[in-house]
Design a protein around this motif. Sequence first.
Motif, PDB file in Angstrom:
ATOM      1  N   CYS A  87      -3.232  10.318  48.219  1.00 36.66           N
ATOM      2  CA  CYS A  87      -2.794  11.736  48.153  1.00 36.66           C
ATOM      3  C   CYS A  87      -1.705  12.114  49.215  1.00 36.66           C
ATOM      4  CB  CYS A  87      -3.540  12.410  47.654  1.00 36.66           C
ATOM      5  SG  CYS A  87      -4.694  12.931  49.156  1.00 36.66           S
ATOM      6  N   LEU A  88      -1.924  11.340  50.486  1.00 33.51           N
ATOM      7  CA  LEU A  88      -1.148  11.651  51.467  1.00 33.51           C
ATOM      8  C   LEU A  88       0.250  11.944  51.300  1.00 33.51           C
ATOM      9  CD1 LEU A  88      -2.916   9.931  54.253  1.00 33.51           C
ATOM     10  CD2 LEU A  88      -3.082  12.255  53.778  1.00 33.51           C
ATOM     11  N   PRO A  89       1.114  11.161  50.427  1.00 29.57           N
ATOM     12  CA  PRO A  89       2.499  11.463  50.465  1.00 29.57           C
ATOM     13  C   PRO A  89       2.845  12.715  49.615  1.00 29.57           C
ATOM     14  CG  PRO A  89       2.010   8.999  49.951  1.00 29.57           C
ATOM     15  CD  PRO A  89       0.729   9.787  50.102  1.00 29.57           C
ATOM     16  N   THR A 118      -6.209   8.349  51.310  1.00 28.55           N
ATOM     17  CA  THR A 118      -4.835   7.848  51.615  1.00 28.55           C
ATOM     18  C   THR A 118      -3.937   7.997  50.539  1.00 28.55           C
ATOM     19  OG1 THR A 118      -5.212   5.606  51.150  1.00 28.55           O
ATOM     20  CG2 THR A 118      -5.515   6.437  53.426  1.00 28.55           C
ATOM     21  N   GLN A 152      -1.271   4.953  50.713  1.00 32.40           N
ATOM     22  CA  GLN A 152      -0.027   5.826  50.942  1.00 32.40           C
ATOM     23  C   GLN A 152       1.143   5.248  50.418  1.00 32.40           C
ATOM     24  OE1 GLN A 152       0.568   6.866  55.338  1.00 32.40           O
ATOM     25  NE2 GLN A 152      -1.735   6.471  55.451  1.00 32.40           N
TER      26      GLN A 152
END
Length: 190
Positions: free
Chosen positions: A26-28, A24, A148
Amino acid sequence: MNNPRNGTTVLSCTLVFLAQLGSTLCLPVLPQIGNDIGLTEAIASLSLVVFFAGCAAPLLVWGVLADRCGRRVAVVTALLLFSMAAGVAANAATPSVFLAARAIQGVGAGGMAVLGRILIADTASAADLAKRMSLLSFTFVLALGGGQFLGGVIQDFFFVAPSFYDDRSLGNCPFLIHSMHSHFSPRAIV
């Protein structure tokens, strides 16, 4: 916190939290990470699929490893796979190296998630099991949204792509390994 069950619960929650951050945090900024190492958008998205496939593929193997070699060996192995693959992914120069490292990181994360639950099952009484497992579930959900959010904050305020591959994951390993010395059940020392 002198109760060994409390220490095991903290260790288990930390394992689950770190494992979930692997997907999560690295998602943005996944598009930025992709641009930095020359990934197409499709391959950058594929890195999550590869991570989760790595998590799922050896789930049953982690339980067998924990039974045959002991909990400590299994946890340390999962942490080392997760952290070392994180370092490789952070320094990957090609998409294939990045994806392979993400798969191996997923194997470690899957082990951390499974072993966190095994440690709770080893140390919790029947009456206490539901409470401790609910703490693991809360930790999972906290990392799901919190990772996130934290990834976005890191990018916005520090102008860098947050990396679940960097020193944050490596820096937590000594704490976890040290914690294990006093918080394993007798069965775990096998």
